[in-house]
Design an enzyme around this catalytic site. Sequence first.
Site, PDB file in Angstrom:
ATOM      1  N   GLU A   1       0.852  -1.193   0.000  1.00  0.00           N
ATOM      2  CA  GLU A   1       0.000   0.000   0.000  1.00  0.00           C
ATOM      3  C   GLU A   1       0.890   1.246   0.000  1.00  0.00           C
ATOM      4  OE1 GLU A   1      -2.312   3.020   0.011  1.00  0.00           O
ATOM      5  OE2 GLU A   1      -3.223   1.037  -0.255  1.00  0.00           O
TER       6      GLU A   1
ATOM      7  N   GLN B   1     -15.850   4.519   5.966  1.00  0.00           N
ATOM      8  CA  GLN B   1     -14.807   3.616   5.488  1.00  0.00           C
ATOM      9  C   GLN B   1     -13.548   3.649   6.342  1.00  0.00           C
ATOM     10  OE1 GLN B   1     -14.067   3.610   1.236  1.00  0.00           O
ATOM     11  NE2 GLN B   1     -11.884   3.246   1.548  1.00  0.00           N
TER      12      GLN B   1
ATOM     13  N   TYR C   1     -28.141  14.541   4.294  1.00  0.00           N
ATOM     14  CA  TYR C   1     -29.009  15.714   4.197  1.00  0.00           C
ATOM     15  C   TYR C   1     -28.834  16.294   2.800  1.00  0.00           C
ATOM     16  CZ  TYR C   1     -28.237  14.866   9.108  1.00  0.00           C
ATOM     17  OH  TYR C   1     -28.115  14.239  10.325  1.00  0.00           O
TER      18      TYR C   1
ATOM     19  N   ASP D   1     -12.815  -1.391  -6.509  1.00  0.00           N
ATOM     20  CA  ASP D   1     -12.899  -0.285  -7.467  1.00  0.00           C
ATOM     21  C   ASP D   1     -11.985  -0.483  -8.669  1.00  0.00           C
ATOM     22  OD1 ASP D   1     -14.718   0.856  -5.800  1.00  0.00           O
ATOM     23  OD2 ASP D   1     -13.459   2.542  -5.164  1.00  0.00           O
TER      24      ASP D   1
END
Length: 538
Positions: free
Chosen positions: A40, A115, A217, A305
Amino acid sequence: MGKRMTEANTTSVLIVGGGPVGLAMALLLDRFGIDCAVVEKSATTTDHPKSRGCWVRTMEIFRQWGIEDAIRARGLQDKSDMFVFVESVAGREIGRTRPEPNLGQTPAWKSLVAQDAVEEEIYRVVKASRHARVLFSTEFQSFTQTEDGIEATTRAASGETTTWRARYLIAADGAGSATRRSAGIDMVGPANMATICNEYWRGDLSRFPLAREAAGYRVIPQDPHTVASTILNTNGRDRWLTLLPVGGATDERPRPWSDAEIIQIIRAQTGVPDLEVTLLNRSVWRMTRQVAASFRRGRIFLVGDAAHRFPPTGGFGLNSGVQDAHNLAWKLAYVLKGLASERLLDSYDLERRPVAESNADFSTGNMRRFPLTEDAIRSGTPDRIRFWINDMDKHLHSIGQALGFSYEQGAVIADGTVRTGHDTRVYTPSDRPGGRFPHLWLDLARQQSTLDWFDRDFAVVAGPLGQEWLEAGRSVARSLKQPLGLHMLPTADPADGFQMGLRGAALVRPDGHVAWRMPWLPSDPAKELGNALQALLR
């Protein structure tokens, strides 16, 4: 200069990307006893809330991993899965959607959780694992496929280059996946539907009850020239994610907004002119609807993704990715352990790509509903407003989409029955091949579920009078040297989704999906069961 190859740089599976999907893949492989390494480029797990919900199937998987409670504790309160349409958070409320009803079809209801919290809890498990290692601040550079594996290079923050040898490579490096591009796999679908600015900020809104009540919202100011925007709730108190449209295919602003301008926009959204706002994180991203042309090329697999990019409306990005990993991990483990042939790996693309297409369509439909609802509100027509806010329920009432998918091709033996119509709001449990095996509580305390039967091995589930199937399972396990779980349903009520009857049986995969079903007792159950298992794995 490349680092000399050592045993330490050899792994069965090399995973590119340590987001939620890459970490989930590592956790799963560790559960199967398969060694793996995650590289990563970031220094830590994400510091941005990004996705905003873990739906039912994902929470069921987290329950199996023992992290459901920890993740749920970091999410919003129950029944907060609503959108509220307002002129501002402190101002007039126009209307709201309703929480999705929980009909008891799952042992693990969904959670509105960000997440960053999900990644931290998955990493907590992976960090303590025996077979998985995570290398942060490490950039994946290149790879080549060989006859029996992958050779790859990575570079640490120190500049040191490392050479790796692996049997398989997993691309979990996100929407802009360089690994996917290097593998020559194209994305199919529109790449630029809208450009959005995400602003993650801190500001205390706890004085407003509304701050605890809803996931999001939709702010539609009275001024018709002021664009509508969205605030997403991350903790119900003081951390929020504002989504602001800034263009179509590109960022169409004459210049990026200054911090002071962003703060003014947030104050207008909230309706609190003197709100103390701290800006935490900002990103500008393109909304897309794309699915990879293939989820596999040789020994390279795409997950999350890297394989599919949806509009965030509906929250299926992270959920689809975790389920990609759940589908692929057991297949890799079975092949690496010699329990199945390489042919099993072909089923990953056959099964997961249609699900990605379905989730992409669902997410795109949700996106298109927003401007229609906004137009209705600006029209001032009560019936029109009522219709579209009611229709917005379909955005988050999605258990049929989250649980009702079925694998029609792949590691499944069809029994000739026809799949019923797909309703995104309604889940109809079924033991039909391809679907997730139905949940049934096995004890009065409601702690043990039928879903707990499926983890690392295939399992035979027999009807209440199907004892002979369990004997057949023991025989098949011995003859094929294949571990098999053996279970008997206490009841087989069709209302709970069981069509196998009193004397039938189902063969269920480690990921909980039904692979084969026989709703009667044949003359030689061991032969039928053995043939089915061999057809799936050989």
